[in-house]
Design an enzyme around this catalytic site. Sequence first.
Site, PDB file in Angstrom:
ATOM      1  N   ARG A 111     -10.187   1.876   9.054  1.00 14.10           N
ATOM      2  CA  ARG A 111      -9.856   0.489   9.423  1.00 14.10           C
ATOM      3  C   ARG A 111     -11.050  -0.290   9.944  1.00 14.10           C
ATOM      4  NH1 ARG A 111      -4.063  -0.763  10.619  1.00 14.10           N
ATOM      5  NH2 ARG A 111      -2.931   1.064   9.953  1.00 14.10           N
ATOM      6  N   LYS A 130       0.823  -1.214   0.000  1.00 13.34           N
ATOM      7  CA  LYS A 130       0.000   0.000   0.000  1.00 13.34           C
ATOM      8  C   LYS A 130       0.855   1.261   0.000  1.00 13.34           C
ATOM      9  CE  LYS A 130      -2.223  -0.933   3.776  1.00 13.34           C
ATOM     10  NZ  LYS A 130      -1.640  -2.219   4.159  1.00 13.34           N
ATOM     11  N   ARG A 146      13.242  -4.768  11.927  1.00 11.50           N
ATOM     12  CA  ARG A 146      12.043  -4.475  12.718  1.00 11.50           C
ATOM     13  C   ARG A 146      11.749  -5.629  13.654  1.00 11.50           C
ATOM     14  NH1 ARG A 146       7.559  -1.180   9.468  1.00 11.50           N
ATOM     15  NH2 ARG A 146       6.392  -2.019  11.216  1.00 11.50           N
ATOM     16  N   ARG A 199      -1.584  -9.361  12.928  1.00 10.49           N
ATOM     17  CA  ARG A 199      -2.007  -8.180  12.175  1.00 10.49           C
ATOM     18  C   ARG A 199      -2.846  -8.568  10.952  1.00 10.49           C
ATOM     19  NH1 ARG A 199       3.604  -6.167  11.779  1.00 10.49           N
ATOM     20  NH2 ARG A 199       4.153  -5.682  13.904  1.00 10.49           N
ATOM     21  N   ARG A 202      10.963  -7.861   4.929  1.00  8.93           N
ATOM     22  CA  ARG A 202      11.003  -6.486   5.436  1.00  8.93           C
ATOM     23  C   ARG A 202      11.611  -6.448   6.826  1.00  8.93           C
ATOM     24  NH1 ARG A 202       5.756  -2.770   6.638  1.00  8.93           N
ATOM     25  NH2 ARG A 202       5.872  -3.809   8.631  1.00  8.93           N
TER      26      ARG A 202
END
Length: 189
Positions: free
Chosen positions: A88, A13, A133, A144, A127
């Site tokens: 959301r 996105k 991360r 998630r 990622r």
Amino acid sequence: MRLLIMGPQGVGKGTQAARLSEHYGIPHISTGDIFRYNLKNNTPLGQEAGQYINRGQLVPDEVTDRIVEDRLKMDDAQGGWILDGYPRNAEQVEALDRMLEQFGQKLDAAIALDADHEVLMERMKKRAALEGREDDTPETIAKRLDVYAKQTEPLLATYEQRGLLVRVNGVGEIASITEAIVAALDSRA
């Protein structure tokens, strides 16, 4: 042009929103960026959101709605925008509808990027490794994606019923995905 970009985490996105922002000359408005801006600059809205964040709680919809509304009122957003990460849930859809009505504006399209669960898990692992991360563990990624499936994915039906949904495969070359989105949007104009 006023656009939403929707899809599960890892579908691209942010990448596509940035490319569409450049293509259409409209700001890419990420709710994460709005929150960080307000927190960093210690704005009244940032202070209010920070009270929840500092306690490890989710920021209530009402506060999130006001932060988004404040951003959409800024001068650079008057000619259009692409909103990434909002709405959301169903309550936020209603809040966005009220904002647009108040501004005398309308939503042009809701872009839904799709990808298989396995593809998303693999992208998020990559990622996490690239960006270091710590919050992108397989467990948190799966959680998630589950939250998206339960809370946000049902919103796509709302935008489909309104004739605003544009579905695009989020797997492939970045430029090809952008071209598919632009072609779909331009065919609606």
